[in-house]
Every structure is written in C-alpha cells, then in structure tokens.
Design a protein around this motif. Sequence first.
Motif, PDB file in Angstrom:
ATOM      1  N   TRP A 222       0.859  -1.187   0.000  1.00  0.00           N
ATOM      2  CA  TRP A 222       0.000   0.000   0.000  1.00  0.00           C
ATOM      3  C   TRP A 222       0.894   1.235   0.000  1.00  0.00           C
ATOM      4  CZ3 TRP A 222      -5.514  -0.069   0.422  1.00  0.00           C
ATOM      5  CH2 TRP A 222      -6.045  -1.361   0.436  1.00  0.00           C
ATOM      6  N   ILE A 223       0.429   2.302  -0.625  1.00  0.00           N
ATOM      7  CA  ILE A 223       1.277   3.489  -0.712  1.00  0.00           C
ATOM      8  C   ILE A 223       0.557   4.758  -0.234  1.00  0.00           C
ATOM      9  CG2 ILE A 223       2.499   2.501  -2.703  1.00  0.00           C
ATOM     10  CD1 ILE A 223       1.196   4.855  -4.333  1.00  0.00           C
ATOM     11  N   HIS A 224       1.383   5.728   0.159  1.00  0.00           N
ATOM     12  CA  HIS A 224       0.884   7.069   0.468  1.00  0.00           C
ATOM     13  C   HIS A 224       1.114   7.884  -0.800  1.00  0.00           C
ATOM     14  CE1 HIS A 224       1.469  11.229   2.263  1.00  0.00           C
ATOM     15  NE2 HIS A 224       0.209  10.916   2.506  1.00  0.00           N
ATOM     16  N   PRO A 225       0.037   8.215  -1.538  1.00  0.00           N
ATOM     17  CA  PRO A 225       0.194   8.762  -2.887  1.00  0.00           C
ATOM     18  C   PRO A 225       1.070  10.015  -2.980  1.00  0.00           C
ATOM     19  CG  PRO A 225      -2.097   8.214  -2.467  1.00  0.00           C
ATOM     20  CD  PRO A 225      -1.371   8.071  -1.168  1.00  0.00           C
ATOM     21  N   SER A 226       0.885  10.982  -2.074  1.00  0.00           N
ATOM     22  CA  SER A 226       1.589  12.257  -2.264  1.00  0.00           C
ATOM     23  C   SER A 226       3.084  12.176  -1.977  1.00  0.00           C
ATOM     24  CB  SER A 226       0.945  13.365  -1.418  1.00  0.00           C
ATOM     25  OG  SER A 226       0.950  12.997  -0.069  1.00  0.00           O
TER      26      SER A 226
ATOM     27  N   GLY B  79       4.832   9.001  -1.888  1.00  0.00           N
ATOM     28  CA  GLY B  79       5.426   7.813  -2.502  1.00  0.00           C
ATOM     29  C   GLY B  79       5.891   6.791  -1.483  1.00  0.00           C
ATOM     30  N   ARG B  80       5.616   7.047  -0.163  1.00  0.00           N
ATOM     31  CA  ARG B  80       6.025   6.071   0.856  1.00  0.00           C
ATOM     32  C   ARG B  80       5.282   4.742   0.634  1.00  0.00           C
ATOM     33  NH1 ARG B  80       6.844  10.537   4.007  1.00  0.00           N
ATOM     34  NH2 ARG B  80       4.627  10.879   4.386  1.00  0.00           N
ATOM     35  N   VAL B  81       6.042   3.640   0.688  1.00  0.00           N
ATOM     36  CA  VAL B  81       5.458   2.321   0.440  1.00  0.00           C
ATOM     37  C   VAL B  81       5.450   1.508   1.733  1.00  0.00           C
ATOM     38  CG1 VAL B  81       5.680   0.164  -0.855  1.00  0.00           C
ATOM     39  CG2 VAL B  81       6.283   2.327  -1.950  1.00  0.00           C
ATOM     40  N   TYR B  82       4.327   0.860   1.991  1.00  0.00           N
ATOM     41  CA  TYR B  82       4.210  -0.029   3.153  1.00  0.00           C
ATOM     42  C   TYR B  82       3.890  -1.430   2.655  1.00  0.00           C
ATOM     43  CZ  TYR B  82       3.707   4.320   5.783  1.00  0.00           C
ATOM     44  OH  TYR B  82       3.910   5.569   6.326  1.00  0.00           O
ATOM     45  N   ASN B  83       4.362  -2.426   3.397  1.00  0.00           N
ATOM     46  CA  ASN B  83       3.987  -3.803   3.114  1.00  0.00           C
ATOM     47  C   ASN B  83       3.367  -4.346   4.392  1.00  0.00           C
ATOM     48  OD1 ASN B  83       4.423  -6.824   3.203  1.00  0.00           O
ATOM     49  ND2 ASN B  83       4.996  -6.395   1.090  1.00  0.00           N
TER      50      ASN B  83
ATOM     51  N   VAL C 220      -3.338   3.928   7.349  1.00  0.00           N
ATOM     52  CA  VAL C 220      -2.973   5.351   7.277  1.00  0.00           C
ATOM     53  C   VAL C 220      -1.458   5.539   7.319  1.00  0.00           C
ATOM     54  CG1 VAL C 220      -5.140   6.137   8.341  1.00  0.00           C
ATOM     55  CG2 VAL C 220      -3.141   5.752   9.775  1.00  0.00           C
ATOM     56  N   ASP C 221      -1.011   6.621   6.702  1.00  0.00           N
ATOM     57  CA  ASP C 221       0.409   6.953   6.631  1.00  0.00           C
ATOM     58  C   ASP C 221       0.957   7.335   8.005  1.00  0.00           C
ATOM     59  OD1 ASP C 221       2.906   7.709   5.307  1.00  0.00           O
ATOM     60  OD2 ASP C 221       2.290   9.773   5.661  1.00  0.00           O
ATOM     61  N   ASP C 222       2.152   6.825   8.341  1.00  0.00           N
ATOM     62  CA  ASP C 222       2.768   7.098   9.648  1.00  0.00           C
ATOM     63  C   ASP C 222       3.020   8.585   9.876  1.00  0.00           C
ATOM     64  OD1 ASP C 222       2.831   4.396  10.106  1.00  0.00           O
ATOM     65  OD2 ASP C 222       5.007   4.175   9.849  1.00  0.00           O
ATOM     66  N   VAL C 223       3.413   9.298   8.824  1.00  0.00           N
ATOM     67  CA  VAL C 223       3.848  10.694   8.969  1.00  0.00           C
ATOM     68  C   VAL C 223       2.681  11.672   8.964  1.00  0.00           C
ATOM     69  CG1 VAL C 223       5.292  12.541   7.989  1.00  0.00           C
ATOM     70  CG2 VAL C 223       6.089  10.154   7.911  1.00  0.00           C
ATOM     71  N   THR C 224       1.775  11.493   7.971  1.00  0.00           N
ATOM     72  CA  THR C 224       0.708  12.501   7.806  1.00  0.00           C
ATOM     73  C   THR C 224      -0.634  12.059   8.369  1.00  0.00           C
ATOM     74  OG1 THR C 224       0.027  11.604   5.663  1.00  0.00           O
ATOM     75  CG2 THR C 224       1.794  13.279   5.656  1.00  0.00           C
ATOM     76  N   GLY C 225      -0.808  10.746   8.582  1.00  0.00           N
ATOM     77  CA  GLY C 225      -2.121  10.249   9.026  1.00  0.00           C
ATOM     78  C   GLY C 225      -3.131  10.180   7.898  1.00  0.00           C
ATOM     79  N   GLU C 226      -2.665  10.444   6.659  1.00  0.00           N
ATOM     80  CA  GLU C 226      -3.580  10.389   5.509  1.00  0.00           C
ATOM     81  C   GLU C 226      -3.787   8.938   5.070  1.00  0.00           C
ATOM     82  OE1 GLU C 226      -2.237  14.749   3.728  1.00  0.00           O
ATOM     83  OE2 GLU C 226      -1.457  12.916   2.824  1.00  0.00           O
ATOM     84  N   PRO C 227      -4.905   8.665   4.354  1.00  0.00           N
ATOM     85  CA  PRO C 227      -5.198   7.278   3.965  1.00  0.00           C
ATOM     86  C   PRO C 227      -4.183   6.728   2.958  1.00  0.00           C
ATOM     87  CG  PRO C 227      -7.040   8.748   3.404  1.00  0.00           C
ATOM     88  CD  PRO C 227      -5.964   9.589   3.984  1.00  0.00           C
TER      89      PRO C 227
ATOM     90  N   VAL D 218      -3.389   3.942  -0.147  1.00  0.00           N
ATOM     91  CA  VAL D 218      -4.161   3.352  -1.241  1.00  0.00           C
ATOM     92  C   VAL D 218      -3.386   2.179  -1.844  1.00  0.00           C
ATOM     93  CG1 VAL D 218      -5.270   5.553  -1.825  1.00  0.00           C
ATOM     94  CG2 VAL D 218      -3.203   4.849  -3.060  1.00  0.00           C
ATOM     95  N   GLN D 219      -4.143   1.281  -2.466  1.00  0.00           N
ATOM     96  CA  GLN D 219      -3.501   0.210  -3.218  1.00  0.00           C
ATOM     97  C   GLN D 219      -3.532   0.598  -4.681  1.00  0.00           C
ATOM     98  OE1 GLN D 219      -5.318  -3.773  -3.226  1.00  0.00           O
ATOM     99  NE2 GLN D 219      -3.260  -4.609  -3.037  1.00  0.00           N
ATOM    100  N   GLN D 220      -2.350   0.529  -5.315  1.00  0.00           N
ATOM    101  CA  GLN D 220      -2.293   0.900  -6.720  1.00  0.00           C
ATOM    102  C   GLN D 220      -3.048  -0.119  -7.561  1.00  0.00           C
ATOM    103  OE1 GLN D 220       2.117   1.267  -6.799  1.00  0.00           O
ATOM    104  NE2 GLN D 220       1.728   3.246  -7.706  1.00  0.00           N
TER     105      GLN D 220
END
Length: 223
Positions: free
Chosen positions: A127-131, A133-137, A148-155, A157-159
């Motif tokens: 899953w990625i944080h679109p803005s 480019g951070r990638v999580y597995n 949610v993204d660790d840094v921004t708390g934003e959702p 998404v799966q590409q």
Amino acid sequence: MGSKVLRAVVLGPPGSGKGTVCQRLAASFGLQHLASGRFLRQHLGARTEAGVLAKQYIEQGLLVPDDVITRVMLSELEHRRHRPWLLDGFPRTLVQAEALDSVCELDLVISLNIPFETLKDRLSRRWIHPSSGRVYNLEFNPPLVHGVDDVTGEPLVQQEDDKPDAVAARLRQYKGAAKPVIELYKSRGILHSFSGTETNKIWPYVFTLFSHKIPPTPSKEAN
C-alpha cells in the motif's frame, strides 16, 4: 585503475525483491545502485526532454518506450564510467540490452525466479501514500495504524497495478520481454538464476557469488 570495475544487472519481475537485493549488494560491495525508476522520476521532475516524453506515455497508462528509457539510462551511465555499479530495472527488453552492449560489457547478471503466488501475495500487501510515494507492506513494514500513513495520518491506497488481475498481466508482460534478455546473457555465460520464495534465503547465495568477483567492503557481511 588497478582493479576491474564491476558491472552487474539484477533482473526480476515486480515484487521479486529485486530492490532489496540491490540495496544489500550496493551496501555490501560498495556498488552504486542505479534504479531506472528513480532516474525516470528525476527526469520527470526536472522536465528534461526525456522526462517530458516519458510523461506523455505514463499519463496514458502506457509503458515508456525503449528509446526513452535507454536515453535516460545511458546518460546516467556516461557519468559513472569509472564507478562499479548495479543496474535495477534496466535492461527490460532485448532492444535495451543491445543498447547497453554498445556502451559497456557486463560481468554478472542475476535473475530472480519467484513463484507467481508469492509475487501476487507480496504485491497485494503493498500500500502506498500517494503524495509522498512512501510504500508499506502489510507483512514486512506495516503502518503504525492500519490503513494510514505514519507521517501525515492520511489514507493509504492500493495501486491498480498491484491488484491480483493486474499483477498477472504485469507478470506475463515481464516474462515476454525478459525471456530474450535472459537467453542473451545465458548464452554469454554471465547469467546466474536464483529461485525461492524468501529474499532472506536467496540473499546468502547472491552474496557468495558477488564475493568471488569483488571483495566486500570492510565491516559488511551477509546478513
């Protein structure tokens, strides 16, 4: 220069662990890790001629043509004539491999053979944080809070191209393009294939192979 400069390539389909293997090799043997995707993003950001051309294809969901990728990569290699390097994501096609031949001679080519089910599982967990480019597995490096993204708390998404049907199509596409490239390097006696489902189990064999070609940098070991 007293010793020969090592030129190596790592080939593998999406989700094969190619990036991880390249990062470990770069750290262990003092090689520059040259990732085609990173250079392409730099050219897109700088709006170079190649970057502008590539953007037109990417926006239409098309693969960037051989001549554009080749122009980007050969210009990067030109700056690194006397440095040992490791190519990641290039060459993907026979045309790209022939272009690479025109500027250098390769010493080693690694091909990672990972079962389809493993690739599908790995990519479906990405899953990625679109803005940013951070990638999580979800298995290896999950976010602190699910979804949610660790840094921004934003959702996150799966590409689209990490979804199962798209993964199958990407793998077929990779295999079709990579087969003649693999055959070319096999015929030259420089191809080494490694099969498995876990990068950590493949890694020691790759490390040993490189150790016979180039001394590891001090304090780095196969880990």
